[in-house]
Write a protein that holds these residues in place. Structure first.
Motif, short mmCIF file in Angstrom:
data_model
loop_
_atom_site.label_atom_id
_atom_site.label_comp_id
_atom_site.label_asym_id
_atom_site.label_seq_id
_atom_site.Cartn_x
_atom_site.Cartn_y
_atom_site.Cartn_z
N ARG A 1 0.82 -1.22 0.00
CA ARG A 1 0.00 0.00 0.00
C ARG A 1 0.85 1.26 0.00
O ARG A 1 0.32 2.37 -0.17
N GLY A 2 2.16 1.13 0.22
CA GLY A 2 3.04 2.29 0.24
C GLY A 2 3.05 3.02 1.57
O GLY A 2 3.63 4.09 1.68
N THR A 3 2.44 2.45 2.61
CA THR A 3 2.41 3.08 3.94
C THR A 3 3.56 2.49 4.77
O THR A 3 3.36 1.68 5.67
N TYR A 4 4.76 2.95 4.46
CA TYR A 4 5.96 2.34 5.03
C TYR A 4 6.07 2.54 6.54
O TYR A 4 6.53 1.66 7.26
N GLU A 5 5.64 3.71 7.01
CA GLU A 5 5.79 3.96 8.45
C GLU A 5 4.93 3.01 9.28
O GLU A 5 5.26 2.70 10.43
N GLU A 6 3.82 2.52 8.72
CA GLU A 6 2.94 1.63 9.46
C GLU A 6 3.58 0.25 9.69
O GLU A 6 3.27 -0.43 10.66
N GLY A 7 4.43 -0.16 8.77
CA GLY A 7 5.03 -1.49 8.89
C GLY A 7 6.41 -1.50 9.50
O GLY A 7 7.02 -2.56 9.65
N SER A 8 6.91 -0.33 9.89
CA SER A 8 8.29 -0.24 10.36
C SER A 8 8.51 -0.99 11.67
O SER A 8 9.56 -1.60 11.88
N ILE A 9 7.52 -0.97 12.57
CA ILE A 9 7.69 -1.65 13.86
C ILE A 9 7.75 -3.16 13.65
O ILE A 9 8.58 -3.86 14.25
N ALA A 10 6.87 -3.69 12.80
CA ALA A 10 6.89 -5.13 12.50
C ALA A 10 8.22 -5.51 11.84
O ALA A 10 8.81 -6.55 12.17
N ALA A 11 8.70 -4.68 10.91
CA ALA A 11 9.98 -4.97 10.25
C ALA A 11 11.12 -4.95 11.25
O ALA A 11 12.02 -5.81 11.21
N LEU A 12 11.10 -3.98 12.15
CA LEU A 12 12.17 -3.89 13.16
C LEU A 12 12.14 -5.11 14.08
O LEU A 12 13.20 -5.63 14.47
N ALA A 13 10.94 -5.59 14.42
CA ALA A 13 10.82 -6.78 15.27
C ALA A 13 11.42 -8.00 14.57
O ALA A 13 12.11 -8.82 15.20
N ILE A 14 11.17 -8.14 13.27
CA ILE A 14 11.72 -9.27 12.51
C ILE A 14 13.25 -9.21 12.49
O ILE A 14 13.93 -10.22 12.70
N VAL A 15 13.78 -8.02 12.24
CA VAL A 15 15.24 -7.86 12.21
C VAL A 15 15.84 -8.17 13.58
O VAL A 15 16.88 -8.84 13.69
N ALA A 16 15.19 -7.69 14.65
CA ALA A 16 15.70 -7.94 16.00
C ALA A 16 15.74 -9.44 16.31
O ALA A 16 16.72 -9.95 16.87
N ILE A 17 14.70 -10.15 15.94
CA ILE A 17 14.66 -11.60 16.17
C ILE A 17 15.70 -12.30 15.30
O ILE A 17 16.35 -13.27 15.72
N SER A 18 15.89 -11.81 14.08
CA SER A 18 16.79 -12.46 13.13
C SER A 18 18.25 -12.30 13.51
O SER A 18 19.12 -13.00 12.97
N ILE A 19 18.55 -11.38 14.43
CA ILE A 19 19.93 -11.20 14.86
C ILE A 19 20.41 -12.40 15.68
O ILE A 19 21.61 -12.68 15.76
N LEU A 20 19.47 -13.15 16.27
CA LEU A 20 19.85 -14.26 17.15
C LEU A 20 20.75 -15.28 16.47
O LEU A 20 21.79 -15.65 17.03
N PRO A 21 20.40 -15.80 15.27
CA PRO A 21 21.33 -16.76 14.65
C PRO A 21 22.64 -16.13 14.22
O PRO A 21 23.66 -16.82 14.14
N VAL A 22 22.63 -14.82 13.95
CA VAL A 22 23.88 -14.14 13.61
C VAL A 22 24.82 -14.17 14.81
O VAL A 22 26.03 -14.41 14.69
N ILE A 23 24.27 -13.93 16.01
CA ILE A 23 25.07 -14.01 17.23
C ILE A 23 25.62 -15.42 17.41
O ILE A 23 26.79 -15.62 17.76
N LEU A 24 24.77 -16.41 17.15
CA LEU A 24 25.20 -17.80 17.26
C LEU A 24 26.33 -18.11 16.29
O LEU A 24 27.34 -18.71 16.66
N LEU A 25 26.17 -17.68 15.04
CA LEU A 25 27.20 -17.93 14.04
C LEU A 25 28.51 -17.23 14.38
O LEU A 25 29.59 -17.79 14.18
N SER A 26 28.42 -16.02 14.90
CA SER A 26 29.64 -15.29 15.25
C SER A 26 30.38 -15.98 16.40
O SER A 26 31.60 -16.04 16.42
N ARG A 27 29.63 -16.55 17.35
CA ARG A 27 30.27 -17.27 18.46
C ARG A 27 30.91 -18.57 17.98
O ARG A 27 32.00 -18.92 18.40
N VAL A 28 30.20 -19.27 17.07
CA VAL A 28 30.76 -20.50 16.53
C VAL A 28 32.03 -20.21 15.74
O VAL A 28 33.02 -20.92 15.82
#
Length: 560
Positions: free
Chosen positions: A521-548
């Motif tokens: 719909r082009g309403t980017y500001e409305e989806g920014s919180i959901a997008a940020l939540a996905i990115v925050a959760i997705s950092i978890l395997p990155v932390i795991l990979l960096s430790r490995v």
């Protein structure tokens, strides 16, 4: 010793039971593919002609161009950054080693979502450029439109290059420093060593990484659609949803699966003769070469570009827009429902997937012959299929099952069960299980393979059954591998868009589908919180990979 002969029949029965369970798990994965093939065959005779004359040519050309472009970008970025942090010592190198993994935390559709607004003609970035150059309006100056094939290739490349970076860096780290020293003794420069020694030895790792990146590219539907690239995956979605043409979508999906199979075959053929062996007792790792401060700063700046474009810029944008949205209207009440839906689907899928993965991996460990190994490989084919392909196959299977149960309930009980599976979210869990069972089975198999077979023999000698050995020996020793596999599956379920978008029940939204709707719909500001939540959760395997990646490699001289 009289217990040993009596245990043999019991062991044989237990092995057959585990093999049967593994066969059921493999059947669960194969059913959607079989359903897809049957639905494609049902299509009318003129349907293929119509697809070949209109939809497929454009979709196939765009898909091939996109794959070629993304493959080139990820190969160059992943290989050069891996060599940079492995072969040279400069300030910031250790931070760069793990920071180069961060773009993995940004799903492809989120990178497109973010840059569509960041690089909008009337946005702040282009506005600042026009101000610096002395222009006033977009008509006087504007950057090339990001909604293009070139833009799609660049954005996907800057997100997916870690698939090449990870295995290639691991290969560079395990390459013997003696080979490099021998090459230098022969008068080869450090730069030439990369082209003539290191890169040829790392080609299998590069090929594997590129293949994985291309699989993710084929699975993408959001980024390609947002950026105006009509790939075969997007064509499947539009043919099914917009035209309500399931046979046509099935036929395109079948053609896409053939492309995936061809990619896997080409990748394996390309490295069929690649072998690398070294004597761990006499070799040493590659020692990074110290560089001058100015050159080190240039290396740090060059290595930071993929991180800046693939993670920092979109993440900063999402955080900024989310804060603006929060200040203006607070948190939407539906975000809580979307969080619950997202976590519920991801958790259920993770539990089911880990259970099935443990089943096929353990059956392969205790099984004899080729059958158990074949079942393990068969259960992992879903990961090679894009989410839209799996979704169509699951729809065909579960819709037919829903109809059968409904008719049977009406005939026997006079009660209609309705859409028992398709309307409850079970279809989404099924599709995600098919997609990500390879991650679970592969991770658990790797964990089990590190446990010596002598442990099994000792356990059985002490009177433990196969199941008892699993509970008391294998599960405790492989809990780290199982936990890592569960984490990766959970995060992939949170990020998955195509299958969730196509199979979710009515009025059920997840973070990913909410973001897709707002971007459409082009309403980017409305989806920014959901997008940020996905990115925050997705950092978890990155932390795991960096430790490995920072753990020391352990070598054993005992093959047992």
């Amino acid at each position: 010793m009289p217990a040993i002969p009596s245990a043999a029949p019991s062991s044989s029965r237990a092995g057959k039971t585990w093999a049967a369970l593994a066969a059921i798990a493999a059947l669960i994965v194969v059913l959607p593919v079989a359903g897809l093939a049957l639905q494609a065959v049902k299509g009318s005779s003129g349907l293929w002609a119509n697809l070949l004359s209109s939809t497929l040519p454009v979709a196939l050309v765009d898909t091939v161009i996109l794959l070629a472009g993304v493959g080139l970008v990820v190969a160059v970025l992943g290989t050069t950054t891996a060599w940079l942090v492995t072969a040279y010592e400069f300030p910031g190198r250790r931070v760069l080693e793990w920071a180069l993994l961060l773009p993995l935390a940004v799903p492809t559709y989120i990178i497109a979502y973010a840059y569509l607004d960041i690089l909008h003609p009337i946005g702040s970035v282009q506005g600042a450029i026009r101000w610096i150059l002395g222009y006033e309006t977009p008509r006087q100056f504007r950057l090339p439109d990001i909604r293009s094939m070139f833009g799609c290739i660049l954005l996907l490349g800057f997100v997916l290059y870690p698939y090449v970076y990870i295995p290639t860096r691991a290969m560079f780290l395990t390459q013997s420093g003696n080979l490099i020293d021998a090459a230098r003794t022969l008068g080869i420069s450090r730069r030439a060593v990369f082209w003539r020694v290191a890169l040829p030895l790392a080609r299998p790792a590069v090929a594997v990484g590129v293949a994985l990146a291309l699989m993710e590219t084929l699975n993408d539907v959001g980024a390609a659609e947002f950026l105006g690239v009509k790939t075969m995956t997007v064509s499947i979605y539009t043919t099914w949803i917009t035209r309500t043409d399931l046979p046509g979508a099935s036929q395109i999906a079948l053609a896409l699966m053939l492309i995936v199979v061809a990619l896997v075959a080409i990748e394996r053929w390309a490295r069929r003769k690649q072998r690398y062996a070294t004597d761990a007792r006499r070799s040493r790792g590659l020692t990074p070469q110290k560089v001058a401060p100015l050159k080190g700063m240039l290396f740090l700046a060059a290595g930071s570009v993929p991180i800046l474009l693939g993670f920092i810029a979109p993440s900063f944008y999402l955080a900024s827009e989310a804060w603006k949205r929060y200040q203006f209207a607070g948190l939407s009440s539906r975000l809580l429902d979307e969080a619950i839906n997202t976590m519920t689907i991801a958790t259920l899928t993770t539990v089911v997937t880990i259970g099935l993965g443990l089943t096929v991996a353990y059956a392969a460990r205790i099984g004899q012959g080729r059958t158990s190994g074949a079942l393990l490989r068969l259960s992992t084919i879903g990961y090679a299929a894009p989410g839209t392909v799996v979704a169509i196959g699951v729809l065909i299977v579960l819709a037919g099952l829903d109809q059968f149960i409904d008719r049977t309930a009406i005939d026997w009980l006079g009660v209609s069960t309705g859409l028992l599976f398709m309307g409850s979210g079970a279809a989404v869990v099924y599709a995600l299980t098919v997609r990500f069972l390879a991650i679970s089975a592969g991770g658990i198999e790797a964990g089990l393979s590190r446990i010596p077979a002598s442990f099994d023999h000792a356990s059985r000698t002490l009177g433990q059954t196969i199941g008892g050995t699993l509970r008391h020996v294998h599960l405790p020793l492989s809990k780290a591998a199982i936990s890592a596999a569960a984490l990766l599956v959970f995060v992939d379920c949170v990020k998955e868009l195509p299958a969730t978008l196509l199979l979710r029940p009515l009025n059920v939204e997840t973070f990913a589908t909410h973001l897709y709707g707002e971007a459409a719909r082009g309403t980017y500001e409305e989806g920014s919180i959901a997008a940020l939540a996905i990115v925050a959760i997705s950092i978890l395997p990155v932390i795991l990979l960096s430790r490995v990646g920072r753990q020391p490699v352990w070598h054993s001289s005992n093959p047992g």
